[in-house]
Write a protein that holds these residues in place. Structure first.
Motif, mmCIF file in Angstrom:
data_model
loop_
_atom_site.group_PDB
_atom_site.id
_atom_site.type_symbol
_atom_site.label_atom_id
_atom_site.label_comp_id
_atom_site.label_asym_id
_atom_site.label_seq_id
_atom_site.Cartn_x
_atom_site.Cartn_y
_atom_site.Cartn_z
ATOM 1 N N SER A 32 33.774 49.830 44.505
ATOM 2 C CA SER A 32 33.391 49.745 43.100
ATOM 3 C C SER A 32 34.590 49.757 42.162
ATOM 4 O O SER A 32 34.464 49.377 40.998
ATOM 5 C CB SER A 32 32.445 50.893 42.745
ATOM 6 O OG SER A 32 33.127 52.126 42.864
ATOM 7 N N GLN A 33 35.763 50.170 42.648
ATOM 8 C CA GLN A 33 36.952 50.191 41.793
ATOM 9 C C GLN A 33 37.463 48.768 41.586
ATOM 10 O O GLN A 33 37.434 47.955 42.495
ATOM 11 C CB GLN A 33 38.069 51.018 42.434
ATOM 12 C CG GLN A 33 37.765 52.484 42.515
ATOM 13 C CD GLN A 33 38.881 53.236 43.231
ATOM 14 O OE1 GLN A 33 39.799 52.627 43.743
ATOM 15 N NE2 GLN A 33 38.776 54.535 43.251
ATOM 16 N N PRO A 34 37.942 48.463 40.371
ATOM 17 C CA PRO A 34 38.530 47.130 40.165
ATOM 18 C C PRO A 34 39.833 47.022 40.955
ATOM 19 O O PRO A 34 40.518 48.020 41.178
ATOM 20 C CB PRO A 34 38.787 47.077 38.658
ATOM 21 C CG PRO A 34 38.855 48.499 38.230
ATOM 22 C CD PRO A 34 37.986 49.277 39.173
ATOM 23 N N PRO A 35 40.171 45.820 41.400
ATOM 24 C CA PRO A 35 41.391 45.674 42.201
ATOM 25 C C PRO A 35 42.636 46.021 41.377
ATOM 26 O O PRO A 35 42.717 45.734 40.191
ATOM 27 C CB PRO A 35 41.391 44.214 42.609
ATOM 28 C CG PRO A 35 40.316 43.550 41.848
ATOM 29 C CD PRO A 35 39.452 44.596 41.232
ATOM 30 N N ASP A 36 43.573 46.632 42.039
ATOM 31 C CA ASP A 36 44.819 47.050 41.406
ATOM 32 C C ASP A 36 45.700 45.814 41.190
ATOM 33 O O ASP A 36 45.956 45.060 42.124
ATOM 34 C CB ASP A 36 45.525 48.057 42.313
ATOM 35 C CG ASP A 36 46.769 48.633 41.706
ATOM 36 O OD1 ASP A 36 46.921 48.539 40.471
ATOM 37 O OD2 ASP A 36 47.592 49.183 42.457
ATOM 38 N N PRO A 37 46.205 45.560 39.977
ATOM 39 C CA PRO A 37 47.033 44.380 39.733
ATOM 40 C C PRO A 37 48.312 44.379 40.566
ATOM 41 O O PRO A 37 48.764 43.331 41.021
ATOM 42 C CB PRO A 37 47.358 44.445 38.248
ATOM 43 C CG PRO A 37 46.500 45.483 37.654
ATOM 44 C CD PRO A 37 45.943 46.314 38.763
ATOM 45 N N GLU A 38 48.880 45.546 40.783
ATOM 46 C CA GLU A 38 50.097 45.615 41.618
ATOM 47 C C GLU A 38 49.772 45.208 43.054
ATOM 48 O O GLU A 38 50.550 44.506 43.699
ATOM 49 C CB GLU A 38 50.678 47.020 41.583
ATOM 50 C CG GLU A 38 51.268 47.408 40.253
ATOM 51 C CD GLU A 38 51.809 48.831 40.260
ATOM 52 O OE1 GLU A 38 51.946 49.416 41.358
ATOM 53 O OE2 GLU A 38 52.092 49.344 39.177
ATOM 54 N N LEU A 40 47.306 43.250 43.987
ATOM 55 C CA LEU A 40 47.069 41.809 43.997
ATOM 56 C C LEU A 40 48.376 41.032 43.977
ATOM 57 O O LEU A 40 48.528 40.026 44.681
ATOM 58 C CB LEU A 40 46.192 41.405 42.813
ATOM 59 C CG LEU A 40 44.739 41.880 42.853
ATOM 60 C CD1 LEU A 40 44.026 41.478 41.574
ATOM 61 C CD2 LEU A 40 44.027 41.332 44.063
ATOM 62 N N ALA A 41 49.346 41.502 43.175
ATOM 63 C CA ALA A 41 50.647 40.837 43.119
ATOM 64 C C ALA A 41 51.352 40.938 44.469
ATOM 65 O O ALA A 41 51.952 39.968 44.943
ATOM 66 C CB ALA A 41 51.497 41.451 42.011
ATOM 67 N N LYS A 42 51.278 42.111 45.083
ATOM 68 C CA LYS A 42 51.914 42.313 46.387
ATOM 69 C C LYS A 42 51.268 41.397 47.439
ATOM 70 O O LYS A 42 51.961 40.775 48.252
ATOM 71 C CB LYS A 42 51.786 43.778 46.806
ATOM 72 C CG LYS A 42 52.432 44.113 48.108
ATOM 73 C CD LYS A 42 53.922 44.012 48.017
ATOM 74 C CE LYS A 42 54.535 44.515 49.316
ATOM 75 N NZ LYS A 42 55.961 44.345 49.336
ATOM 76 N N ARG A 43 49.924 41.285 47.407
ATOM 77 C CA ARG A 43 49.234 40.408 48.356
ATOM 78 C C ARG A 43 49.637 38.950 48.136
ATOM 79 O O ARG A 43 49.822 38.202 49.087
ATOM 80 C CB ARG A 43 47.725 40.547 48.209
ATOM 81 C CG ARG A 43 47.183 41.788 48.846
ATOM 82 C CD ARG A 43 45.681 41.826 48.778
ATOM 83 N NE ARG A 43 45.173 43.070 49.336
ATOM 84 C CZ ARG A 43 43.947 43.499 49.173
ATOM 85 N NH1 ARG A 43 43.084 42.788 48.469
ATOM 86 N NH2 ARG A 43 43.561 44.626 49.710
ATOM 87 N N ALA A 44 49.764 38.560 46.862
ATOM 88 C CA ALA A 44 50.182 37.191 46.561
ATOM 89 C C ALA A 44 51.588 36.922 47.096
ATOM 90 O O ALA A 44 51.861 35.848 47.650
ATOM 91 C CB ALA A 44 50.132 36.942 45.059
ATOM 92 N N GLU A 45 52.475 37.907 46.955
ATOM 93 C CA GLU A 45 53.834 37.758 47.497
ATOM 94 C C GLU A 45 53.805 37.623 49.016
ATOM 95 O O GLU A 45 54.522 36.802 49.584
ATOM 96 C CB GLU A 45 54.687 38.960 47.115
ATOM 97 C CG GLU A 45 55.089 39.011 45.662
ATOM 98 C CD GLU A 45 55.878 40.269 45.335
ATOM 99 O OE1 GLU A 45 56.449 40.887 46.262
ATOM 100 O OE2 GLU A 45 55.926 40.629 44.152
ATOM 101 N N LEU A 46 52.966 38.449 49.643
ATOM 102 C CA LEU A 46 52.875 38.389 51.106
ATOM 103 C C LEU A 46 52.322 37.039 51.572
ATOM 104 O O LEU A 46 52.812 36.464 52.543
ATOM 105 C CB LEU A 46 51.998 39.533 51.624
ATOM 106 C CG LEU A 46 52.577 40.934 51.475
ATOM 107 C CD1 LEU A 46 51.551 41.981 51.902
ATOM 108 C CD2 LEU A 46 53.842 41.079 52.287
#
Length: 119
Positions: A32-38, A40-46
């Motif tokens: 239920s928590q919104p995704p953490d922007p950090e 998401l950024a880390k996943r995008a980098e990976l």
């Protein structure tokens, strides 16, 4: 010293049910928590890094295939050159043998002619 209390079957069922409910609540809280922007950024980098690695591997694989193809072409050229050299050597050997046989025939004919001239 207190006596050892043995859990009954119903106690174990109750404890298991409580553990399942607690795990379900923890899961629901995370979902239920919104995704953490950090995050998401880390996943995008990976993902980007993985795609770059895969692209690099594809390029390396293509380069290796091209190198293997060139090595095969060189090996085929060497094989053909060796076959041509063997063919030339066989032709030269046959020509030398024919020259020797012609010389032997000429000597034999000369002896035959000398023998005929003496009679």
């Amino acid at each position: 010293m207190a006596g050892f209390k043995e859990n009954t079957f119903s106690d174990r069922l109750t404890a298991a049910e409580a553990a399942k409910k607690a795990a379900l609540e923890r899961f629901r809280a995370k979902v239920s928590q919104p995704p953490d922007p950090e995050l998401l950024a880390k996943r995008a980098e990976l993902v980007k890094a993985r795609e770059e690695r895969e692209a690099k591997r594809a390029i390396e694989k293509a380069a290796k295939a091209e190198q293997d193809r060139l090595l095969a072409i060189e090996a085929e050229a060497k094989r053909l050159a060796d076959e041509e050299a063997a063919r030339i050597a066989a032709i030269e050997e046959a020509a030398a043998r024919a020259a020797i046989e012609a010389g032997q025939k000429a000597a034999r004919d000369a002896r035959y002619a000398a023998r005929k001239a003496r009679k």
